[in-house]
Design an enzyme around this catalytic site. Structure first.
Site, PDB file in Angstrom:
ATOM      1  N   SER A  91      45.401  45.088  43.036  1.00  0.00           N
ATOM      2  CA  SER A  91      45.481  45.958  44.140  1.00  0.00           C
ATOM      3  C   SER A  91      45.533  45.051  45.320  1.00  0.00           C
ATOM      4  O   SER A  91      45.690  45.430  46.317  1.00  0.00           O
ATOM      5  CB  SER A  91      44.325  46.741  44.197  1.00  0.00           C
ATOM      6  OG  SER A  91      43.256  46.131  43.646  1.00  0.00           O
TER       7      SER A  91
ATOM      8  N   GLU B 224      52.512  52.813  42.848  1.00  0.00           N
ATOM      9  CA  GLU B 224      53.086  52.009  43.935  1.00  0.00           C
ATOM     10  C   GLU B 224      53.557  50.859  43.173  1.00  0.00           C
ATOM     11  O   GLU B 224      52.917  50.089  42.482  1.00  0.00           O
ATOM     12  CB  GLU B 224      52.019  51.460  44.586  1.00  0.00           C
ATOM     13  CG  GLU B 224      52.528  51.069  46.105  1.00  0.00           C
ATOM     14  CD  GLU B 224      51.249  50.586  47.035  1.00  0.00           C
ATOM     15  OE1 GLU B 224      50.142  50.551  46.670  1.00  0.00           O
ATOM     16  OE2 GLU B 224      51.276  50.811  48.248  1.00  0.00           O
TER      17      GLU B 224
ATOM     18  N   HIS C 174      50.889  49.448  40.631  1.00  0.00           N
ATOM     19  CA  HIS C 174      49.951  49.644  41.117  1.00  0.00           C
ATOM     20  C   HIS C 174      49.493  51.187  40.948  1.00  0.00           C
ATOM     21  O   HIS C 174      50.081  51.746  41.744  1.00  0.00           O
ATOM     22  CB  HIS C 174      49.776  49.103  42.609  1.00  0.00           C
ATOM     23  CG  HIS C 174      48.427  49.264  43.150  1.00  0.00           C
ATOM     24  ND1 HIS C 174      48.365  49.668  44.583  1.00  0.00           N
ATOM     25  CD2 HIS C 174      47.027  49.333  42.728  1.00  0.00           C
ATOM     26  CE1 HIS C 174      47.008  49.848  45.037  1.00  0.00           C
ATOM     27  NE2 HIS C 174      46.515  49.541  43.918  1.00  0.00           N
TER      28      HIS C 174
ATOM     29  N   ASN D  29      47.296  50.913  50.830  1.00  0.00           N
ATOM     30  CA  ASN D  29      46.062  50.351  51.423  1.00  0.00           C
ATOM     31  C   ASN D  29      46.262  49.606  52.967  1.00  0.00           C
ATOM     32  O   ASN D  29      45.282  49.359  53.858  1.00  0.00           O
ATOM     33  CB  ASN D  29      45.662  49.133  50.728  1.00  0.00           C
ATOM     34  CG  ASN D  29      44.913  49.739  49.415  1.00  0.00           C
ATOM     35  OD1 ASN D  29      44.268  50.721  49.775  1.00  0.00           O
ATOM     36  ND2 ASN D  29      44.744  48.852  48.447  1.00  0.00           N
TER      37      ASN D  29
HETATM   38  N1  NAD Z   1      39.132  50.139  40.261  1.00  0.00           N
HETATM   39  C1  NAD Z   1      40.192  50.798  41.082  1.00  0.00           C
HETATM   40  O1  NAD Z   1      39.868  51.672  41.516  1.00  0.00           O
HETATM   41  C2  NAD Z   1      41.505  50.106  41.102  1.00  0.00           C
HETATM   42  C3  NAD Z   1      42.562  50.653  41.494  1.00  0.00           C
HETATM   43  C4  NAD Z   1      43.788  49.968  41.827  1.00  0.00           C
HETATM   44  C5  NAD Z   1      43.905  48.743  40.878  1.00  0.00           C
HETATM   45  N2  NAD Z   1      42.831  48.112  40.541  1.00  0.00           N
HETATM   46  C6  NAD Z   1      42.942  46.774  39.595  1.00  0.00           C
HETATM   47  O2  NAD Z   1      43.170  47.052  38.373  1.00  0.00           O
HETATM   48  C7  NAD Z   1      42.633  45.592  37.921  1.00  0.00           C
HETATM   49  C8  NAD Z   1      41.527  46.074  36.931  1.00  0.00           C
HETATM   50  O3  NAD Z   1      40.480  46.692  37.701  1.00  0.00           O
HETATM   51  P1  NAD Z   1      39.251  47.637  36.860  1.00  0.00           P
HETATM   52  O4  NAD Z   1      38.687  48.445  38.024  1.00  0.00           O
HETATM   53  O5  NAD Z   1      39.906  48.289  35.763  1.00  0.00           O
HETATM   54  O6  NAD Z   1      38.293  46.526  36.303  1.00  0.00           O
HETATM   55  P2  NAD Z   1      37.270  46.623  35.025  1.00  0.00           P
HETATM   56  O7  NAD Z   1      36.461  45.505  35.585  1.00  0.00           O
HETATM   57  O8  NAD Z   1      36.716  48.017  34.986  1.00  0.00           O
HETATM   58  O9  NAD Z   1      38.090  46.165  34.036  1.00  0.00           O
HETATM   59  C9  NAD Z   1      38.780  44.645  33.653  1.00  0.00           C
HETATM   60  C10 NAD Z   1      38.545  44.717  32.208  1.00  0.00           C
HETATM   61  O10 NAD Z   1      39.458  43.449  31.862  1.00  0.00           O
HETATM   62  C11 NAD Z   1      38.781  42.969  30.664  1.00  0.00           C
HETATM   63  N3  NAD Z   1      39.107  41.619  30.688  1.00  0.00           N
HETATM   64  C12 NAD Z   1      38.741  40.412  31.454  1.00  0.00           C
HETATM   65  N4  NAD Z   1      39.519  39.236  31.192  1.00  0.00           N
HETATM   66  C13 NAD Z   1      40.157  39.707  30.094  1.00  0.00           C
HETATM   67  C14 NAD Z   1      40.906  38.855  29.285  1.00  0.00           C
HETATM   68  N5  NAD Z   1      41.282  37.634  29.421  1.00  0.00           N
HETATM   69  N6  NAD Z   1      41.604  39.554  28.299  1.00  0.00           N
HETATM   70  C15 NAD Z   1      41.636  40.739  28.115  1.00  0.00           C
HETATM   71  N7  NAD Z   1      40.834  41.611  28.847  1.00  0.00           N
HETATM   72  C16 NAD Z   1      39.873  41.002  29.627  1.00  0.00           C
HETATM   73  C17 NAD Z   1      37.317  42.993  30.989  1.00  0.00           C
HETATM   74  O11 NAD Z   1      36.334  42.935  29.677  1.00  0.00           O
HETATM   75  C18 NAD Z   1      37.381  44.619  31.451  1.00  0.00           C
HETATM   76  O12 NAD Z   1      37.341  45.415  30.372  1.00  0.00           O
HETATM   77  C19 NAD Z   1      42.196  44.880  38.941  1.00  0.00           C
HETATM   78  O13 NAD Z   1      43.182  43.842  39.478  1.00  0.00           O
HETATM   79  C20 NAD Z   1      41.816  45.687  40.098  1.00  0.00           C
HETATM   80  O14 NAD Z   1      42.014  45.124  41.519  1.00  0.00           O
HETATM   81  C21 NAD Z   1      41.511  48.747  40.582  1.00  0.00           C
END
Ligand code: NAD
Length: 287
Positions: free
Chosen positions: A125, A158, A146, A196
């Site tokens: 993001s 996006e 995204h 954003n």
């Molecule tokens: N949460 C939101 O609202 C949102 C919105 C848009 C984008 N994002 C982006 O999406 C991405 C993930 O966010 P999220 O909120 O799902 O995070 P999260 O913490 O819920 O999930 C991340 C997952 O990745 C796993 N992980 C970590 N290292 C790993 C590896 N080496 N191999 C495989 N799995 C691994 C973790 O165990 C976890 O299950 C980030 O880049 C975030 O910026 C989040």
């Protein structure tokens, strides 16, 4: 063969079964595309599985999906800790935590393991898609996809295009986005991308208004009725999370070296005090 046709894409890999990865896996499975969903441990995978079950249940309660289809959707998702199970896919979507070093490590590994014709997408993001792609031997096939949270509900996808991303990759991402029922927009690879970049400074400005003594409800009411927004900026900040909002502002501020993105000091104080919004029960409002 490259360019790949998105129509021939019948299996993808999603890395990270967190909030976003689980949602992404589900929307592809709903569109009849098989998904290999990878995370580090069985525990992480079952958290993702439970999240998907919750969403499916709520969609079926609302009557959006028939019970029969739910079983098909479940069967289309393979949960595994082994990346190699997906080496022949044509698209990978990475959704691991928002840390550049972590994502670069992952992309190096994906570049080695996954079919060299495959497109590698990141759900970042805020990080630079060019920086993530630069560690691979296929930076032209690296793109930002995204998604917005909750993925099964939000319509927007996006597509973040770096200075290396080629047109075939953009086209593929656009078509596959449509196949899973999302509306896509193209955004250039600069901090905040499009949504954003516009939204977050507005939420910041609303926080300044509160710091100056204005009442959150009055501000929200103003934006609901005067700008026709469906939700007020302070209520929305609470939903997003004050810590997430502050982090995004800081990346805009550092990314552009521009004082117009300076975070409101009240947001910093709220984070220090643990007032992170809805998730902690207190933000601009109490929950
Ligand atoms: N949460 C939101 O609202 C949102 C919105 C848009 C984008 N994002 C982006 O999406 C991405 C993930 O966010 P999220 O909120 O799902 O995070 P999260 O913490 O819920 O999930 C991340 C997952 O990745 C796993 N992980 C970590 N290292 C790993 C590896 N080496 N191999 C495989 N799995 C691994 C973790 O165990 C976890 O299950 C980030 O880049 C975030 O910026 C989040």
């Amino acid at each position: 063969m490259y360019p790949l046709s998105s129509k021939q894409c019948n299996e993808i890999l999603v890395v990270g079964a967190g909030l976003m990865g689980a949602g992404i896996a589900q929307v592809f499975a709903q569109a009849n595309i098989r998904v290999v969903l990878v995370d580090r441990t069985e525990n992480d995978l079952s958290r993702g599985k439970n999240q998907i079950e919750k969403w499916l249940l709520s969609l079926s309660k609302k009557g959006d999906i028939e019970a029969l289809r739910i079983q098909d959707i479940r069967e289309r998702i393979t949960f595994t800790t082994n990346l190699e199970e997906a080496k022949d896919v044509s698209l990978v979507i990475e959704a691991i935590p928002e840390k550049l070093e972590l994502k670069k490590e992952m992309f190096k590994q994906l570049d080695k393991v996954i079919n060299p014709n495959a497109i590698l997408a990141t759900n970042t993001s805020s990080l630079s898609v060019a920086a993530i792609g630069s560690v691979t031997n296929r930076p032209e096939k690296v793109i930002g996809m995204h998604f917005f949270s909750p993925v099964p509900i939000m319509k927007l996808l996006e597509l973040v295009v770096s200075i290396n991303t080629d047109n075939e990759t953009i086209q593929f991402a656009r078509e596959i986005g449509e196949r899973i029922g999302k509306n896509t927009i193209i955004a250039k690879d600069f901090p905040g991308f499009t949504v954003n970049r516009v939204l977050v400074p507005m939420l910041n400005e609303a926080a300044f208004l509160v710091m100056e003594g204005n009442d959150p409800e009055e501000i929200d009411q103003g934006m609901l009725l005067g700008a026709n927004h469906p939700v007020g900026p302070l209520r929305l900040s609470d939903y997003v999370g004050i810590d997430v909002l502050l982090f995004t502002l800081e990346s805009l501020y550092e990314g552009f070296n521009d004082s117009k993105f300076r975070p409101c000091p009240l947001l910093k104080r709220m984070v220090e005090a643990g007032h992170l919004g809805k998730k902690t029960g207190k933000g601009f409002y109490s929950y």
